[in-house]
Design a protein around this motif. Structure first.
Motif, PDB file in Angstrom:
ATOM      1  N   SER A 159       0.818  -1.215   0.000  1.00 18.85           N
ATOM      2  CA  SER A 159       0.000   0.000   0.000  1.00 18.85           C
ATOM      3  C   SER A 159       0.851   1.264   0.000  1.00 18.85           C
ATOM      4  O   SER A 159       0.406   2.321  -0.465  1.00 18.85           O
ATOM      5  CB  SER A 159      -0.949  -0.001   1.205  1.00 18.85           C
ATOM      6  N   LEU A 162       1.422   2.593  -3.761  1.00 22.00           N
ATOM      7  CA  LEU A 162       0.341   2.877  -4.704  1.00 22.00           C
ATOM      8  C   LEU A 162       0.418   4.257  -5.344  1.00 22.00           C
ATOM      9  O   LEU A 162       0.192   4.377  -6.560  1.00 22.00           O
ATOM     10  CB  LEU A 162      -1.014   2.671  -4.015  1.00 22.00           C
ATOM     11  N   ASP A 186      -0.787  -9.626   0.488  1.00 20.23           N
ATOM     12  CA  ASP A 186      -0.583  -8.179   0.431  1.00 20.23           C
ATOM     13  C   ASP A 186      -0.516  -7.656  -0.996  1.00 20.23           C
ATOM     14  O   ASP A 186      -0.776  -6.476  -1.239  1.00 20.23           O
ATOM     15  CB  ASP A 186       0.704  -7.823   1.177  1.00 20.23           C
ATOM     16  N   ALA A 189      -3.213  -5.329  -2.916  1.00 17.84           N
ATOM     17  CA  ALA A 189      -3.195  -3.868  -3.116  1.00 17.84           C
ATOM     18  C   ALA A 189      -2.719  -3.521  -4.518  1.00 17.84           C
ATOM     19  O   ALA A 189      -3.282  -2.616  -5.177  1.00 17.84           O
ATOM     20  CB  ALA A 189      -2.300  -3.210  -2.072  1.00 17.84           C
ATOM     21  N   VAL A 271      -6.686  -6.317   3.156  1.00 16.19           N
ATOM     22  CA  VAL A 271      -6.119  -5.343   2.224  1.00 16.19           C
ATOM     23  C   VAL A 271      -7.222  -4.595   1.493  1.00 16.19           C
ATOM     24  O   VAL A 271      -7.164  -3.365   1.339  1.00 16.19           O
ATOM     25  CB  VAL A 271      -5.169  -6.031   1.229  1.00 16.19           C
ATOM     26  N   LEU A 275      -8.278  -0.346   1.619  1.00 18.24           N
ATOM     27  CA  LEU A 275      -8.341   0.554   0.461  1.00 18.24           C
ATOM     28  C   LEU A 275      -9.661   1.301   0.359  1.00 18.24           C
ATOM     29  O   LEU A 275      -9.835   2.132  -0.535  1.00 18.24           O
ATOM     30  CB  LEU A 275      -8.118  -0.254  -0.820  1.00 18.24           C
ATOM     31  N   SER A 278     -10.440   4.941  -1.102  1.00 20.67           N
ATOM     32  CA  SER A 278      -9.310   5.406  -1.909  1.00 20.67           C
ATOM     33  C   SER A 278      -9.596   5.215  -3.396  1.00 20.67           C
ATOM     34  O   SER A 278     -10.508   4.485  -3.788  1.00 20.67           O
ATOM     35  CB  SER A 278      -8.034   4.648  -1.536  1.00 20.67           C
ATOM     36  N   TYR A 280      -7.808   3.597  -5.292  1.00 19.43           N
ATOM     37  CA  TYR A 280      -7.207   2.329  -5.693  1.00 19.43           C
ATOM     38  C   TYR A 280      -8.128   1.131  -5.492  1.00 19.43           C
ATOM     39  O   TYR A 280      -7.748   0.014  -5.833  1.00 19.43           O
ATOM     40  CB  TYR A 280      -5.897   2.116  -4.938  1.00 19.43           C
TER      41      TYR A 280
END
Length: 407
Positions: A159, A162, A186, A189, A271, A275, A278, A280
């Motif tokens: 993260s 990003l 992970d 992300a 994860v 987010l 966001s 993302y």
């Protein structure tokens, strides 16, 4: 799955084609069991050294890190252009990294940047800039997009990268080349950002250090990985909800015979929930959300699901698919408050059909599958369901030799 061996190589030829370091030469010049034992992999990798991305597999008996080393097999000349990306934790055992590099080369992957496995900054596989450059250098054109982008391991740290990657350009270049990015945990992300801003699919599958560096790699996970890489019409059958909760039906829906088609997206629940809010996090109309996790207490699983629900993430979605929720444990206040209770509450909240027991997550014998692509879910007459995937890049099967992954 049986693969055609393109050309058998002797040890010296094989190392030349690999292009990896002295440690790999040591592994090839000794017997593998001796080389692994000399580095202490059979004794040093204790449970206290394991991270979240590998713990359940290490506790699963015959598929453990401490099993017997697999027998040597014939290798093929590596021809599939492959680059590693190390977005999260460092792979701390050098001999394990080198063993993994030798195996993927034996299977046909021509790794162009093996040196990144030795990077470390704090707990991470390099500084943020170094780790972001594994992907950003492709986006800028400094490095050509390879056929395969293979994650090194999970843990934590993706993260942080990003905002440092031009995902739109990276996604476009990957689409032009038909690049496959693979990982899980992970790496979720990275996969979410790639889909949200680059409109590019990826593969939920095992990683270099986490799987291929084990003393005994999980053969079923390796076979399923190659199947997903090479089959343009991948199908996965799910018979029961055991991996999510044995107290659930595989299909929890008001109409359990209805088929569903949409873009499947998601990954690790911790994860994905992090987010929320966001840019993302993918916003897929008519999507199918996939979620899995490990070592989270039941109330934490529900809290993360509520975070997604309250943020409106489940709106305009067609279904939710749950993979494994391994190591959830019992609630200390009330043992009846379990994963099945949480899933039923989510079904009540969203009204969406929920499919449980998908064989993927922090488990052995996982079935790799594409994310960010078309998925059709078809319930069957025995209470289970089938997932059918389409519209994603693949690799020519003859270029891969699956047995190399556990050499």
């Amino acid at each position: 799955m049986t693969k055609k061996i393109v050309s058998k190589l002797n040890r010296r030829q094989f190392l030349h084609h690999m292009g990896v370091g002295v440690s790999a030469s040591l592994l090839a010049s000794q017997s593998m069991p001796n080389a692994v034992a000399n580095d202490g992999l059979l004794t040093v990798d204790s449970l206290s050294a394991l991270t979240k991305d590998e713990l359940p597999t290490a506790l699963s008996g015959s598929e453990s890190l401490f099993g017997q080393v697999a027998q040597r097999v014939e290798c093929i000349k590596p021809t599939i252009e492959t680059r590693l990306f190390a977005s999260s934790n460092v792979g701390s055992r050098d001999a394990r990294n080198q063993l993994a590099l030798q195996r993927v080369a034996c299977a046909g992957l021509q790794v162009q940047n093996p040196e990144i496995v030795s990077r470390q900054y704090l707990r991470f596989a390099g500084t943020d800039s170094q780790r972001a450059s594994d992907l950003q250098n492709i986006a800028t054109g400094a490095i050509s997009a390879p056929k395969l982008l293979l994650g090194v391991r999970g843990g934590y740290g993706a993260s942080r990268l990003l905002p440092m990657v031009d995902w739109a350009t990276l996604g476009r270049l990957m689409q032009e080349r038909g690049t496959i990015l693979t990982g899980f945990s992970d790496v979720t992300a990275i996969q979410c950002a790639l889909l949200a801003k680059g409109n590019m699919s990826s593969l939920a599958g095992p990683m270099l250090y986490s799987e291929f560096g084990k003393t005994t790699p999980d053969r079923i996970s390796c076979q399923q990985f190659v199947e997903a890489l090479t089959n343009p019409k991948l199908t996965i059958e799910v018979d029961n909800a055991e991996l999510t909760s044995p107290k659930l039906p595989a299909v929890l829906a008001t109409n359990d015979s209805r088929s569903t088609t949409g873009t499947i997206w998601g990954g690790n629940l911790s994860v994905v929930s992090a987010l929320t809010g966001s840019e993302y996090l993918p916003r897929i109309d008519g999507g199918i959300v996939f979620l899995e996790d490990v070592g989270e207490q039941t109330y934490r699983i529900e809290r993360m699901l509520y975070e997604l629900y309250l943020a409106g993430v489940f709106k305009n979605q067609q279904a939710i698919v749950f993979g494994a929720f391994s190591g959830a444990g019992e609630d200390s206040y009330d043992k009846r408050y379990d994963v099945a209770t949480v899933v039923r509450q989510l079904h009540k909240l969203t009204g969406l059909p929920i499919y449980s027991g998908m064989r993927f997550g922090h488990i052995a014998q996982k079935a790799s599958f594409p994310l960010g692509t078309t998925c059709e879910i078809q319930p069957n007459n025995s209470g289970g369901y089938q997932l059918r995937f389409s519209d994603y890049p693949t690799i020519e099967a003859s270029a891969l030799h699956v047995e190399g992954l556990w050499a």
